[in-house]
Design an enzyme around this catalytic site. Structure first.
Site, PDB file in Angstrom:
ATOM      1  N   TRP A  26       0.824  -1.218   0.000  1.00 21.82           N
ATOM      2  CA  TRP A  26       0.000   0.000   0.000  1.00 21.82           C
ATOM      3  C   TRP A  26       0.855   1.263   0.000  1.00 21.82           C
ATOM      4  O   TRP A  26       0.385   2.340   0.297  1.00 21.82           O
ATOM      5  CB  TRP A  26      -0.921   0.013   1.222  1.00 21.82           C
ATOM      6  CG  TRP A  26      -0.227  -0.377   2.500  1.00 21.82           C
ATOM      7  CD1 TRP A  26       0.547   0.418   3.296  1.00 21.82           C
ATOM      8  CD2 TRP A  26      -0.221  -1.661   3.117  1.00 21.82           C
ATOM      9  NE1 TRP A  26       1.028  -0.275   4.373  1.00 21.82           N
ATOM     10  CE2 TRP A  26       0.560  -1.579   4.293  1.00 21.82           C
ATOM     11  CE3 TRP A  26      -0.809  -2.890   2.793  1.00 21.82           C
ATOM     12  CZ2 TRP A  26       0.767  -2.664   5.130  1.00 21.82           C
ATOM     13  CZ3 TRP A  26      -0.608  -3.959   3.633  1.00 21.82           C
ATOM     14  CH2 TRP A  26       0.174  -3.844   4.785  1.00 21.82           C
ATOM     15  N   GLU A  45      -4.877   1.016   6.568  1.00 25.89           N
ATOM     16  CA  GLU A  45      -4.933   1.500   7.948  1.00 25.89           C
ATOM     17  C   GLU A  45      -6.063   0.838   8.728  1.00 25.89           C
ATOM     18  O   GLU A  45      -5.912   0.511   9.903  1.00 25.89           O
ATOM     19  CB  GLU A  45      -5.096   3.025   7.970  1.00 25.89           C
ATOM     20  CG  GLU A  45      -3.882   3.794   7.465  1.00 25.89           C
ATOM     21  CD  GLU A  45      -2.641   3.542   8.291  1.00 25.89           C
ATOM     22  OE1 GLU A  45      -2.749   3.096   9.453  1.00 25.89           O
ATOM     23  OE2 GLU A  45      -1.531   3.789   7.781  1.00 25.89           O
ATOM     24  N   LEU A  88      -9.562 -11.442  10.129  1.00 27.69           N
ATOM     25  CA  LEU A  88      -8.966 -10.159  10.517  1.00 27.69           C
ATOM     26  C   LEU A  88      -9.514  -9.662  11.852  1.00 27.69           C
ATOM     27  O   LEU A  88      -8.973  -8.726  12.430  1.00 27.69           O
ATOM     28  CB  LEU A  88      -9.216  -9.094   9.434  1.00 27.69           C
ATOM     29  CG  LEU A  88      -8.193  -9.047   8.301  1.00 27.69           C
ATOM     30  CD1 LEU A  88      -8.637  -8.043   7.237  1.00 27.69           C
ATOM     31  CD2 LEU A  88      -6.813  -8.679   8.810  1.00 27.69           C
ATOM     32  N   TYR A 128      -6.874   8.931  14.253  1.00 30.67           N
ATOM     33  CA  TYR A 128      -5.646   8.342  13.714  1.00 30.67           C
ATOM     34  C   TYR A 128      -5.766   8.089  12.211  1.00 30.67           C
ATOM     35  O   TYR A 128      -4.881   8.474  11.430  1.00 30.67           O
ATOM     36  CB  TYR A 128      -5.304   7.024  14.423  1.00 30.67           C
ATOM     37  CG  TYR A 128      -4.238   6.277  13.670  1.00 30.67           C
ATOM     38  CD1 TYR A 128      -2.906   6.682  13.738  1.00 30.67           C
ATOM     39  CD2 TYR A 128      -4.559   5.217  12.832  1.00 30.67           C
ATOM     40  CE1 TYR A 128      -1.928   6.044  12.996  1.00 30.67           C
ATOM     41  CE2 TYR A 128      -3.591   4.574  12.088  1.00 30.67           C
ATOM     42  CZ  TYR A 128      -2.275   4.983  12.176  1.00 30.67           C
ATOM     43  OH  TYR A 128      -1.311   4.358  11.425  1.00 30.67           O
ATOM     44  N   ASP A 146       0.382   6.177  16.214  1.00 28.21           N
ATOM     45  CA  ASP A 146      -0.077   4.831  16.543  1.00 28.21           C
ATOM     46  C   ASP A 146       0.794   4.274  17.663  1.00 28.21           C
ATOM     47  O   ASP A 146       1.576   5.008  18.283  1.00 28.21           O
ATOM     48  CB  ASP A 146      -0.047   3.931  15.302  1.00 28.21           C
ATOM     49  CG  ASP A 146       1.371   3.637  14.815  1.00 28.21           C
ATOM     50  OD1 ASP A 146       2.340   4.239  15.339  1.00 28.21           O
ATOM     51  OD2 ASP A 146       1.514   2.792  13.909  1.00 28.21           O
ATOM     52  N   THR A 298     -11.023  -9.123  22.325  1.00 25.43           N
ATOM     53  CA  THR A 298     -10.416  -7.944  22.926  1.00 25.43           C
ATOM     54  C   THR A 298     -10.763  -7.818  24.407  1.00 25.43           C
ATOM     55  O   THR A 298      -9.895  -7.496  25.226  1.00 25.43           O
ATOM     56  CB  THR A 298     -10.875  -6.672  22.186  1.00 25.43           C
ATOM     57  OG1 THR A 298     -10.551  -6.792  20.802  1.00 25.43           O
ATOM     58  CG2 THR A 298     -10.184  -5.439  22.757  1.00 25.43           C
TER      59      THR A 298
END
Length: 343
Positions: A26, A45, A88, A128, A146, A298
């Site tokens: 990218w 991103e 992902l 961000y 980041d 998470t």
């Protein structure tokens, strides 16, 4: 730190980046006059928010080959995008990806806006991502911070405050380096330094182009930064997953509710995920326990016990899919359970 010292550190890092920039799909070459397609920057991103470049790269290739423009992605079927995203994690990002693509296609004629302020108005685009796209794709001076950048700043300035409380200060320090000079290359250079040299563990200080100005290096304990507050213990939950096979190589899947964890995704029959989940098979059959898999989300960890049976159910909500195809399209937690059941 004096402006002259900032300028010296900045020049040293850009020189290092010119010689050592990572080759990423990218990205354009350092100093390249032609900017990277904002669609590709934005896509990368979003994918990199909770994974590594090595893991994200194959997904990036798949998405950009299948949907080469933001308008192509905007016209994609939700289920196709969700299936391509499987592996992902954090599927709310995939839903926001589609929502943002459709907003760009419909409200901006398929062209990404080129300022942080305008980018922030897009669905799912936070501070961000807006800064990253503005800087990398459009050459806008932006403070792109980041985890890698936070780590570099915490060591350069030996910031004693603990993360996350220290984050506003780390962002302020990173802002000292923002400049009109090579605004696209600068954040990428910082990210590469954090990923390759200023690593979380065992930083390669002897190879670092900024070691001459690094306060943590001068102290002799750079690996102790950033200082981190003790994390609360992650809750643990239990659950049951039921794998119904038809004996012809297919497995029954269901579509999960649109809202909530893994919303809108295909999944297996299952119980709630709790401390004491109820064992409630979706139909009467000779269910055999196939074993338990562990998966970490998470905010909690999960032990999911898989049960398998062969049979049929006249339920129009069931989606019968070839077992091999299901293994490709299911979210990771259900893929693990299906693999255990099929084994």
């Amino acid at each position: 730190m004096k402006p002259s010292e900032i300028a010296r550190l900045r020049a040293a890092l850009l020189d290092w980046y010119d010689a050592n920039a990572r080759d990423l799909p990218w990205r354009t070459e350092p100093g390249e006059a032609t900017r990277t397609d904002p669609y590709r920057v934005w896509m990368s991103e979003v994918m990199l928010q909770q994974t590594t470049t090595v893991h994200a790269a194959p997904y990036f290739h798949t998405f950009t080959k299948r949907w080469p423009t933001v308008s192509d992605l905007a016209g994609a079927d939700d289920a196709d995008v969700m299936a391509a995203w499987a592996g992902l994690g954090y599927y709310a990002r995939a839903r926001n990806l589609l929502a943002c693509a459709r907003m760009v296609a419909e409200d901006y004629n398929g062209v990404f806006p080129d300022t942080e302020e305008a980018l922030l108005k897009l669905k799912g685009v936070g501070a961000y991502t807006a800064a990253a796209v503005a800087a990398i794709a459009f050459g806008r001076p932006a403070n792109v911070v980041d985890g890698n950048v936070e780590r570099v700043m915490s060591r350069l300035f030996a910031v004693k405050n603990e993360v996350p409380a220290a984050r506003p200060e780390l962002k302020r320090l990173a802002g000292l380096f923002v400049s009109d000079h090579r605004p696209s290359d600068w954040p990428q250079a910082l990210m590469d330094l954090g990923a390759r040299i200023c690593r979380p563990k065992s930083p390669l200080c002897e190879q670092c182009p900024l070691s001459f100005g690094c306060e943590a290096y001068a102290e002799g304990e750079p690996q102790s930064y950033p200082r981190k507050a003790k994390k609360a213990e992650r809750p643990h939950r239990l659950g049951h997953a039921f794998v119904l096979r038809d004996g012809k190589g297919r497995v029954a899947l269901v579509k999960r509710p649109e809202k909530g964890l893994l919303g809108g995704m295909l999944g297996l029959f299952g119980s709630e995920w709790s401390a004491v989940p109820a064992y409630e098979p979706p139909l009467t059959a000779d269910w055999v326990e196939a074993g338990t898999i562990n998966h970490v989300f998470t905010h909690f960890s999960l032990d999911l016990t898989a049960h398998v049976a062969t049979g049929h159910a006249d339920d129009p909500s069931l989606i019968w899919i070839d077992e091999a195809e299901a293994l490709k399209s299911l979210p990771t937690v259900f893929k693990k359970a299906l693999e255990r059941a099929l084994a």
